[in-house]
Design an enzyme around this catalytic site. Structure first.
Site, PDB file in Angstrom:
ATOM      1  N   SER A  78       0.855  -1.187   0.000  1.00 25.67           N
ATOM      2  CA  SER A  78       0.000   0.000   0.000  1.00 25.67           C
ATOM      3  C   SER A  78       0.889   1.234   0.000  1.00 25.67           C
ATOM      4  O   SER A  78       2.115   1.121   0.049  1.00 25.67           O
ATOM      5  CB  SER A  78      -0.891   0.009   1.242  1.00 25.67           C
ATOM      6  OG  SER A  78      -0.114   0.363   2.368  1.00 25.67           O
ATOM      7  N   LYS A  79       0.242   2.378  -0.044  1.00 27.16           N
ATOM      8  CA  LYS A  79       0.982   3.645  -0.094  1.00 27.16           C
ATOM      9  C   LYS A  79       1.978   3.806   1.057  1.00 27.16           C
ATOM     10  O   LYS A  79       2.976   4.500   0.923  1.00 27.16           O
ATOM     11  CB  LYS A  79       0.003   4.825  -0.052  1.00 27.16           C
ATOM     12  CG  LYS A  79      -0.641   5.074  -1.395  1.00 27.16           C
ATOM     13  CD  LYS A  79      -1.387   6.396  -1.390  1.00 27.16           C
ATOM     14  CE  LYS A  79      -2.397   6.431  -2.515  1.00 27.16           C
ATOM     15  NZ  LYS A  79      -3.707   6.925  -2.111  1.00 27.16           N
ATOM     16  N   ARG A  80       1.670   3.148   2.178  1.00 22.38           N
ATOM     17  CA  ARG A  80       2.596   3.230   3.311  1.00 22.38           C
ATOM     18  C   ARG A  80       3.996   2.748   2.936  1.00 22.38           C
ATOM     19  O   ARG A  80       4.978   3.149   3.544  1.00 22.38           O
ATOM     20  CB  ARG A  80       2.107   2.346   4.470  1.00 22.38           C
ATOM     21  CG  ARG A  80       0.903   2.866   5.212  1.00 22.38           C
ATOM     22  CD  ARG A  80       0.573   1.955   6.380  1.00 22.38           C
ATOM     23  NE  ARG A  80       0.310   0.576   5.956  1.00 22.38           N
ATOM     24  CZ  ARG A  80       1.056  -0.459   6.247  1.00 22.38           C
ATOM     25  NH1 ARG A  80       2.141  -0.328   6.984  1.00 22.38           N
ATOM     26  NH2 ARG A  80       0.739  -1.666   5.812  1.00 22.38           N
TER      27      ARG A  80
END
Ligand code: GLU
Length: 433
Positions: A203-205
């Site tokens: 994910s963007k994390r």
């Protein structure tokens, strides 16, 4: 004939996981001389956006994942889904449900066990007693993803549905819809999840996930495809570098792994680096110049060519040249004090550099690399020092760095004026005696 499809919902930018799904579907179809189709699943009226659709189509074109036939848009076939839903209602397999004056259609969930052979996960079983009735037409008149997707997989004569594992639990529901119409379900292949470095779903994390971010960073499309092919698939040998045509020849569903695949940015950079090295020289020059269009204009074309060839074995992406050779594009900041002090502990350095500057001034230009080297070595000889006594500080004076590609090459890239100026600044930074 084998037919696969990529069926993105235009509710976000195309991300790494979507590209991998598209790639595997593309490879499988091409491997079997089949067809690869594209369907835009734009039935979520609120979340579907034209800019996302455009992004997806552009990205696929840029990657070279060419699809066959026209793109199918679900939003242009609403009447068709309604008709099929009515047919189910007519046969008692679905029913209408009125809510605040608006009608939705729900599929009556049969209580049974669904067993299917997934090309990756092998036998998969679901007990549908645990499933609720399924909305197939929403109260806005649009079909749900679940319904439109199944209908279109049938209408488009898709033989193999290759998609992410997150869709696994949709499959028994869609198989039930196929059965309700008396259609034959396709073969399914659910790809392992892509994980981030910490083992949780990517994910963007974990960093950029949008394909465009990698495109803007100047990764090569062929390198991205190569790397993504290795996320959940491997060939029979331990080969890691592939061109798209080779992947087409070697791809098989059998060699897709069940376990999650970790996205490793460093590995992607390594793959990109290898693809950069493998480009034919004129292709490399053209692509590098296109990637750094504005920056390249600061240089004489011959000098630019020298610079980019010098860095070719070292850069991870085209734009990485701006980091690695920052000193060629910008002034260098104040020198690192500690380094300066270390260099100038050698008493002989100052006079060597002064002598070097004097001789450098005498050269008509810095265009001749062999001449620059001979001149520098002569200065060292005259001053009775080893060449390295002069070369390391010179490198540092010119670049602000302690490592770089060939010193004389980069002298010629920087040119006489800049080199003399920087050596002057370096001498001025010498600690006072
Ligand atoms: N539209 C779905 C998605 O973007 C794809 C469904 C499928 O591949 O079956 O996740």
């Amino acid at each position: 004939m084998i037919r696969t499809r990529f069926a993105p919902s235009p509710t976000g930018f195309l991300h790494i996981g979507g590209v991998r799904t598209a790639l595997f579907s593309f490879l499988y179809a091409r491997r079997q001389q089949g067809e690869f189709l594209l369907r835009i699943e734009d039935t979520d009226r609120e979340r579907s956006k034209p800019e996302f659709e455009k992004d997806i189509l552009n990205a696929l074109q840029w990657l070279g994942l060419r699809w066959d036939h026209d793109v199918l848009y679900q939003s242009r076939r609403l009447g068709h889904y309604l008709e099929l839903a009515r047919d189910l209602v007519g046969r008692g397999l679905a029913y209408e449900e009125v809510n605040e004056g608006r009608t939705a259609v729900k599929f009556r969930m049969p209580k049974t066990e669904i067993v299917f052979q997934d090309a990756v996960r092998e036998e998969v079983r679901f007990d549908t007693a645990l499933f609720d009735d399924l909305v197939i037409i929403k109260s806005d008149g649009f079909p749900t993803f679940m319904f439109a997707c199944a209908v279109d997989d049938h209408d488009m004569e898709i033989t193999h549905v290759i998609r992410g594992e997150d869709h696994l639990s949709n499959t028994p529901r869609q198989i039930l819809l196929f059965q309700a119409f008396g259609w034959k379900p396709p073969q399914y292949a659910h790809l392992p999840l892509i994980l981030g470095s910490d083992g949780t779903p990517l994910s963007k994390r974990h960093g950029a996930v949008a394909l465009t971010a990698y495109r803007e960073e100047s990764f090569l499309p062929e390198a991205l495809l190569n790397y993504l092919a290795l996320l959940g698939w491997s060939g029979e040998s331990n080969q890691e570098l592939y061109r798209l045509e080779e992947l087409v020849k070697k791809f098989s569903l059998k060699r897709i792994t069940k376990s999650g695949a970790r996205f490793d940015r460093e590995k992607l950079e390594w793959v990109n680096m290898q693809h950069i090295k493998n480009l034919a020289e004129p292709d490399y020059l053209a692509k590098m110049t296109a990637a750094l269009e504005n920056e390249s204009k600061q240089f004489d074309p011959e000098v630019w060519k020298r610079l980019v060839l010098l860095y070719r074995p070292r850069i991870k992406t085209f734009k990485d040249l701006l980091n690695q050779a920052n000193y060629c594009f910008n002034e260098i900041g104040p020198y690192d004090r500690e380094q300066i002090n270390r260099f100038f502990t050698d008493e002989r350095l100052k006079s060597c550099l002064e002598k070097w500057a004097e001789n450098a001034k005498g050269l008509p230009s810095f265009g001749d690399i062999a001449q620059l080297e001979a001149m520098t070595r002569n200065v060292a000889d005259d001053q009775k020092v080893e060449a390295k006594i002069l070369i390391h500080p010179l490198r540092f004076a010119l670049t602000g760095l302690t490592a770089s590609p060939g010193l004389f090459d980069l002298m010629s890239v920087l040119g006489k004026e800049v080199c003399l100026k920087r050596v002057g600044q370096f001498l001025e930074s010498a600690p006072a005696k």
